[in-house]
Design an enzyme around this catalytic site. Structure first.
Site, PDB file in Angstrom:
ATOM      1  N   GLU A  48       0.927  -0.778  -0.014  1.00 29.53           N
ATOM      2  CA  GLU A  48       0.112  -0.118   0.169  1.00 29.53           C
ATOM      3  C   GLU A  48       0.749   1.003  -0.100  1.00 29.53           C
ATOM      4  OE1 GLU A  48      -4.135   1.652   2.181  1.00 29.53           O
ATOM      5  OE2 GLU A  48      -2.453   1.053   3.442  1.00 29.53           O
ATOM      6  N   LYS A 120     -10.427   2.105  -2.698  1.00 31.38           N
ATOM      7  CA  LYS A 120      -9.914   1.654  -1.205  1.00 31.38           C
ATOM      8  C   LYS A 120     -11.397   2.302  -0.908  1.00 31.38           C
ATOM      9  CE  LYS A 120      -7.956   1.769   2.805  1.00 31.38           C
ATOM     10  NZ  LYS A 120      -6.251   2.275   3.937  1.00 31.38           N
ATOM     11  N   CYS A 161      -6.569  -2.508   2.995  1.00 35.18           N
ATOM     12  CA  CYS A 161      -6.115  -2.566   4.011  1.00 35.18           C
ATOM     13  C   CYS A 161      -7.253  -2.917   4.984  1.00 35.18           C
ATOM     14  CB  CYS A 161      -4.926  -1.413   4.301  1.00 35.18           C
ATOM     15  SG  CYS A 161      -4.064  -0.839   5.936  1.00 35.18           S
TER      16      CYS A 161
END
Length: 287
Positions: A48, A120, A161
């Site tokens: 990331e 995301k 994440c």
């Protein structure tokens, strides 16, 4: 593993990330080249926010358009040069059409083409008393589309994440036929020890698929200190490979037949009481 023809080799690159974007991009490309030449993986994945320090004050400065920015061009070129599928970690993306910033993962083919991108979906907004406060929503906007990489019938779904904490998203990927979930991720020194391994093994166990995470290497001098420990977990929820906290590339040979074997032996997906409960996807209606 029954035969090499049923194996998928994947390399996860856990690298240090500094404040010089060009150096970060060069380091990533050199690391990709090294693992491809040495290990011969079919898929390589980056961590990331690999071209930028992880912090809300940096995202606007480091953001680029996709696929026209310098980072995208470098990833396209290295994927084509090395004839490899590349899951390009994430970068801060600037979308000129809506003037918003996103935390975005790109996927590149061996011909250097952009296959898909994933923004995301769940922004990292937390405030742990005595631990860490972080608010991605101060600068970033949330995505709303799934992204996949399909390889000879083996399907990989992409999250980033904090997305790993949301079982509903993972289950929707499973319902879309995914055999693996891959998350470029930068857990920190508070949440990493608590939940990093737990969440990966939980997603793998509940959905009976492979789960992989790719973290930045730990750098105690940085403002945001990543936990590290990039990992591959199999559909039995067993750890296949795990990095330490420093710079490291882990290589795993995945038995692509294992997903079906596990699902046949413990057929929980067929035993769910769908007349009583279900996970409803609204992606088709949105897209």
């Amino acid at each position: 593993m029954e035969s090499l023809s049923k194996a998928l080799r994947i390399s996860l690159i856990q690298m240090k990330i500094g404040k010089n974007k060009l150096e970060n991009i060069t380091h990533a490309c050199n690391s990709i080249r090294k693992t491809v030449e040495k290990d011969k993986p079919k898929v390589v994945a980056l961590p990331e926010c690999f071209n930028s320090p992880y912090g809300t004050k940096y995202f606007n400065e480091y953001a680029e358009n996709i696929p026209d920015g310098d980072t995208s061009k470098a990833l396209a070129n290295i994927a084509k040069e090395l004839n490899v599928f590349l899951i390009g970690g994430t970068i801060p993306e600037r979308d000129n059409s809506d003037n918003k910033l996103y935390n975005t993962c790109t996927i590149w083919s061996p011909s250097g083409d952009l296959i898909a991108k994933y923004r995301k979906m769940h922004l990292f907004d937390i405030d742990v008393k005595g631990g860490i406060r972080f608010k991605e929503s101060e600068t970033l906007s949330a995505g709303n589309k799934l992204a996949f990489l399909e390889l000879d019938g083996f399907k990989i779904g992409i999250g980033i994440c904090y997305d790993i904490r949301f079982e509903e998203l993972a289950r929707i990927y499973r319902n879309n036929g995914c055999d693996m979930l891959l998350y470029p991720a930068a857990f920190n020194m508070t949440t990493g020890p608590l939940h990093w391994e737990l969440l990966q093994r939980a997603r793998a166990n509940d959905l009976q698929l492979f789960v992989a995470t790719v973290s930045p290497a730990r750098d105690v001098s940085s403002e945001y200190v990543a936990w590290g420990h990039s990992m591959v977990v199999d559909p039995w929820a067993k750890i296949v490979r795990s990095a330490q906290d420093g710079e490291e590339t882990i290589v795993a040979d995945l038995d692509t037949t294992l997903v079906q074997k596990v699902r046949e032996q413990i057929p929980v997906s067929k035993q769910r009481r769908l007349e009583l409960y279900d996970t409803i996807s609204k992606f088709d209606k949105q897209n």
